[in-house]
Scaffold this motif. Structure first.
Motif, PDB file in Angstrom:
ATOM      1  N   SER B  17       0.828  -1.202   0.000  1.00 30.09           N
ATOM      2  CA  SER B  17       0.000   0.000   0.000  1.00 30.09           C
ATOM      3  C   SER B  17       0.864   1.255   0.000  1.00 30.09           C
ATOM      4  CB  SER B  17      -0.902  -0.008   1.236  1.00 30.09           C
ATOM      5  OG  SER B  17      -0.083  -0.015   2.382  1.00 30.09           O
ATOM      6  N   LYS B  18       2.191   1.041   0.041  1.00 28.06           N
ATOM      7  CA  LYS B  18       3.078   2.188   0.189  1.00 28.06           C
ATOM      8  C   LYS B  18       3.534   2.716  -1.174  1.00 28.06           C
ATOM      9  CE  LYS B  18       7.365   3.426   2.283  1.00 28.06           C
ATOM     10  NZ  LYS B  18       8.480   2.989   3.063  1.00 28.06           N
ATOM     11  N   VAL B  19       3.128   3.943  -1.468  1.00 29.43           N
ATOM     12  CA  VAL B  19       3.510   4.551  -2.741  1.00 29.43           C
ATOM     13  C   VAL B  19       4.912   5.129  -2.595  1.00 29.43           C
ATOM     14  CG1 VAL B  19       2.951   6.337  -4.418  1.00 29.43           C
ATOM     15  CG2 VAL B  19       1.115   5.086  -3.259  1.00 29.43           C
ATOM     16  N   SER B  40      16.674   9.857   3.015  1.00 28.91           N
ATOM     17  CA  SER B  40      16.708   8.397   3.015  1.00 28.91           C
ATOM     18  C   SER B  40      15.298   7.851   2.877  1.00 28.91           C
ATOM     19  CB  SER B  40      17.312   7.875   4.319  1.00 28.91           C
ATOM     20  OG  SER B  40      18.630   8.292   4.424  1.00 28.91           O
ATOM     21  N   GLY B  41      15.148   6.839   2.055  1.00 28.10           N
ATOM     22  CA  GLY B  41      13.849   6.188   1.915  1.00 28.10           C
ATOM     23  C   GLY B  41      12.873   6.930   1.031  1.00 28.10           C
ATOM     24  N   THR B  42      13.331   7.950   0.288  1.00 28.57           N
ATOM     25  CA  THR B  42      12.397   8.665  -0.581  1.00 28.57           C
ATOM     26  C   THR B  42      12.239   7.984  -1.944  1.00 28.57           C
ATOM     27  OG1 THR B  42      14.224  10.108  -1.216  1.00 28.57           O
ATOM     28  CG2 THR B  42      12.671  10.972   0.384  1.00 28.57           C
ATOM     29  N   GLY B  43      13.016   6.965  -2.205  1.00 32.94           N
ATOM     30  CA  GLY B  43      12.846   6.232  -3.462  1.00 32.94           C
ATOM     31  C   GLY B  43      13.913   6.522  -4.506  1.00 32.94           C
ATOM     32  N   LYS B  44      15.060   7.014  -4.063  1.00 29.18           N
ATOM     33  CA  LYS B  44      16.141   7.279  -5.011  1.00 29.18           C
ATOM     34  C   LYS B  44      16.656   5.980  -5.636  1.00 29.18           C
ATOM     35  CE  LYS B  44      18.814   9.377  -1.977  1.00 29.18           C
ATOM     36  NZ  LYS B  44      18.032   9.135  -0.742  1.00 29.18           N
ATOM     37  N   SER B  45      16.901   5.009  -4.763  1.00 25.33           N
ATOM     38  CA  SER B  45      17.388   3.730  -5.297  1.00 25.33           C
ATOM     39  C   SER B  45      16.329   3.057  -6.157  1.00 25.33           C
ATOM     40  CB  SER B  45      17.792   2.788  -4.159  1.00 25.33           C
ATOM     41  OG  SER B  45      18.882   3.312  -3.437  1.00 25.33           O
ATOM     42  N   VAL B  46      15.070   3.169  -5.739  1.00 27.05           N
ATOM     43  CA  VAL B  46      13.988   2.568  -6.528  1.00 27.05           C
ATOM     44  C   VAL B  46      13.947   3.200  -7.922  1.00 27.05           C
ATOM     45  CG1 VAL B  46      11.478   2.323  -6.708  1.00 27.05           C
ATOM     46  CG2 VAL B  46      12.617   1.876  -4.529  1.00 27.05           C
TER      47      VAL B  46
HETATM   48  N1  LIG Z   1      12.009  -4.488  -3.084  1.00 28.17           N
HETATM   49  C1  LIG Z   1      11.323  -3.724  -2.217  1.00 28.17           C
HETATM   50  N2  LIG Z   1      10.230  -4.220  -1.600  1.00 28.17           N
HETATM   51  C2  LIG Z   1       9.532  -3.469  -0.734  1.00 28.17           C
HETATM   52  N3  LIG Z   1       9.829  -2.192  -0.414  1.00 28.17           N
HETATM   53  C3  LIG Z   1      10.897  -1.629  -0.992  1.00 28.17           C
HETATM   54  C4  LIG Z   1      11.710  -2.364  -1.927  1.00 28.17           C
HETATM   55  N4  LIG Z   1      12.701  -1.545  -2.351  1.00 28.17           N
HETATM   56  C5  LIG Z   1      12.528  -0.376  -1.717  1.00 28.17           C
HETATM   57  N5  LIG Z   1      11.454  -0.412  -0.895  1.00 28.17           N
HETATM   58  C6  LIG Z   1      10.951   0.694  -0.080  1.00 28.17           C
HETATM   59  O1  LIG Z   1      10.893   1.842  -0.887  1.00 28.17           O
HETATM   60  C7  LIG Z   1      11.304   2.979  -0.150  1.00 28.17           C
HETATM   61  C8  LIG Z   1      12.365   3.715  -0.912  1.00 28.17           C
HETATM   62  O2  LIG Z   1      13.567   2.972  -0.888  1.00 28.17           O
HETATM   63  P1  LIG Z   1      14.901   3.456  -1.570  1.00 28.17           P
HETATM   64  O3  LIG Z   1      14.657   3.822  -2.979  1.00 28.17           O
HETATM   65  O4  LIG Z   1      15.897   2.380  -1.316  1.00 28.17           O
HETATM   66  O5  LIG Z   1      15.287   4.740  -0.722  1.00 28.17           O
HETATM   67  P2  LIG Z   1      16.527   5.713  -0.909  1.00 28.17           P
HETATM   68  O6  LIG Z   1      15.976   7.000  -1.399  1.00 28.17           O
HETATM   69  O7  LIG Z   1      17.111   5.853   0.457  1.00 28.17           O
HETATM   70  O8  LIG Z   1      17.474   5.068  -1.861  1.00 28.17           O
HETATM   71  C9  LIG Z   1      11.771   2.494   1.207  1.00 28.17           C
HETATM   72  O9  LIG Z   1      10.772   2.781   2.131  1.00 28.17           O
HETATM   73  C10 LIG Z   1      11.912   1.008   1.025  1.00 28.17           C
HETATM   74  O10 LIG Z   1      11.561   0.358   2.219  1.00 28.17           O
END
Ligand SMILES: Nc1ncnc2c1ncn2[C@@H]1O[C@H](COP(=O)(O)OP(=O)(O)O)[C@@H](O)[C@H]1O
Ligand SMILES: [Mg+2]
Lengths: 257, 256
Positions: B17-19, B40-46
């Protein structure tokens, strides 16, 4: 939550898991048959899965053969059938105990190791790194392990069978006063090649199960060191259960006349 | 105007449910260096993993050199992947392989180069990031964090990629090592003439390695502009972030 919601949720969770496992299995099988085939990795894995499991499989098979001889002697003694020891030992080991013991030992040793290794690679982003290096992780990590396990397990089992029979022989001859050459003759005369091959087929299937469950649980582990620990446990438990279930099914199929 | 190297259009991604990404639009010009900043956790890696196909976005389109790669798989994806090099946050070196084989991995596995030739190239690339030949035969676990990052960088540039991603290249390093890594990023990107996309929350690093900065907040790019303009953005979110203030419009979720 009401009871129906709970049951519904549990059923959905199990179905989702099964679906994911089926999908993973399909991808793994596709990866095994399509090039490139990593022979070097298959060999490395055969060393790790097969060769290094020899001591544990050999030891357990030896004691299993010994205890089997002893039990059959004591049980047969009740109705004057002690002489049947060599026949039952060789049949029990080649058809059943050889592959199952080897399978369970591999489940403990190899499924755990595979799940821990792949799980660690997953949580440290090494699997993502493979993708970015234009390498399919299923092909690179899963396929070689499955192929290696499917090849290694029958070989291990064949060695385990021989050591198991030897264990039975030693107990029978040195502790139960059997005649050595008669024991061996009875063993060889009674044994059919089907008994051995059926056990080897089982062994190959068990090898597949162990490598698949190790890889699957490793790939789906999450959340750091604890997640990897859980993946290891699931891998061992699920492959052990699946081995025993598959053993029943295979026995029914192979000996259905 | 030339075709953008990378273009994201309305990319959305949620976990349960988490956008996480809520319509990210981003354009990266060829041979430019863009840094995405954000907490941190804003979705940069995503975001980066979506471009690489490691995570599949729920909605939106991702173009590389004008080609829609959002839904491609298999051999087609491998072909596109050969354009990319990536330095992971934790370096993500393969601990079962020696350093040189890590660096040469994409050449050997991804491109089928023979091992001897790939090893020579790996040793050259290691020299580029300031590592000597004796390091090549060590195991990654024998290296310090800064050295692992360098090896990760050598691996990222080994196949002379057109596009290089850097995920928090300086996080967890001491300031001097961080600066060395920043310099290496700048020089290697220039060297291979690559397009660079980095993500970081280290503003010193962001200023040094970028020519454009974009800020990710609440699943969207809320500001972007030339690096020189970051101090006069007039955006309260950006101001709070770059000055590292607890007070401001950005509310930190305690639970990531
Ligand atoms: N494979 C995954 N499954 C579930 N949640 C994820 C997954 N990858 C990232 N998240 C969630 O997405 C959010 C953004 O993560 P991330 O992009 O790693 O943050 P950051 O900006 O620090 O790189 C975090 O809350 C993380 O828990
Ligand atoms: Mg991150």
């Amino acid at each position: 939550m009401n009871i129906f919601a709970r049951i519904g949720y549990a059923v959905m969770t199990v179905l989702a898991q099964l679906g994911r496992l089926a999908l993973f299995t399909g991808k793994a099988l596709a990866a095994i048959v399509s090039p490139p085939i990593y022979f070097r990795l298959i060999l490395t894995q055969m060393m790790r899965i097969g060769y290094f499991s020899l001591p544990v499989v050999g030891l357990t098979a030896f004691f299993m053969g010994g205890v089997l001889a002893l039990q059959i002697y004591l049980g047969g003694n009740r109705f004057g059938a002690e002489a049947i020891v060599p026949q039952v030992v060789v049949l029990g080991i080649t058809r059943e105990l050889g592959p199952v013991i080897a399978g369970l030992m591999i489940a403990g040793r190899v499924a755990a190791a595979i799940a821990a290794e792949i799980g660690t690679m997953k949580v440290t982003e090494q699997i993502d790194a493979l993708t970015t290096l234009a390498t399919n992780p299923i092909k690179y990590l899963v396929a070689p392990r499955i192929v290696a396990a499917v090849i290694s397990m029958p070989i291990l089992t064949l060695i385990g069978d021989s050591i198991g029979v030897l264990g039975g022989y030693i107990v029978s001859v040195y502790s139960l006063d059997f005649n050595g050459s008669a024991y061996l003759k009875n063993t060889a005369d009674f044994l059919h090649s089907d008994d051995v091959t059926s056990g080897l087929i089982k062994a190959a299937v068990f090898g597949f199960i162990v490598a698949l469950m190790g890889c699957y649980n490793g790939f789906h582990s999450k959340g750091g060191a604890q997640g990897v620990g859980n993946a290891t446990t699931y891998a061992v438990v699920s492959s052990s259960i699946l081995i025993l279930a598959a053993d029943y099914v295979l026995t029914a199929l192979l000996f259905h006349k | 105007m030339s075709t953008p190297k990378i273009q994201l259009i309305g990319v959305k991604k949620r976990f349960g449910s988490k956008v996480v990404l809520d319509g990210v639009d981003l354009t990266i010009e060829p041979s430019s260096s863009l840094v995405i900043i954000g907490g941190s956790g804003t979705g940069k890696s995503v975001t980066i993993k979506s471009i690489l196909g490691i995570i599949r976005p729920d909605e939106g389109t991702i173009l590389v050199d004008g080609e829609d790669i959002t839904h491609i798989n298999g051999a087609a994806r491998d072909r596109v992947m050969r354009k990319f090099g990536m330095l992971f946050q934790g370096a993500a070196l393969f601990d079962s392989l020696p350093v040189w084989e890590n660096v040469a991995f994409g050449l050997i596995q991804g491109r089928g180069m023979n091992r001897a030739k790939a090893r020579d190239i790996a040793i050259q690339k290691l020299a580029k990031v300031g590592l000597t030949e004796d390091v090549a035969f060590l195991s990654p676990s024998e290296l310090s964090g800064g050295m692992q990052k360098r090896v990760g960088l050598a691996r990222a540039i080994a196949a002379d990629p057109e596009i290089i991603f850097f995920d928090e290249p300086t996080t967890g390093l001491d300031p001097i090592m961080a600066d060395i890594i920043n310099d290496l990023i700048v020089s290697t990107v220039k060297d291979v003439g690559a397009t660079a996309l980095s993500i970081t929350h280290d503003m010193t690093s962001a200023r040094k390695i970028s020519d454009k900065i974009a800020m990710l907040y609440g699943g969207k790019i809320i500001w972007q502009g030339p690096t020189a303009a970051i101090d006069s953005s007039g955006n309260p979110y950006v101001d709070q972030f770059i000055h590292g203030k607890a007070e401001g419009p950005i509310k930190m979720a305690v639970k990531a």
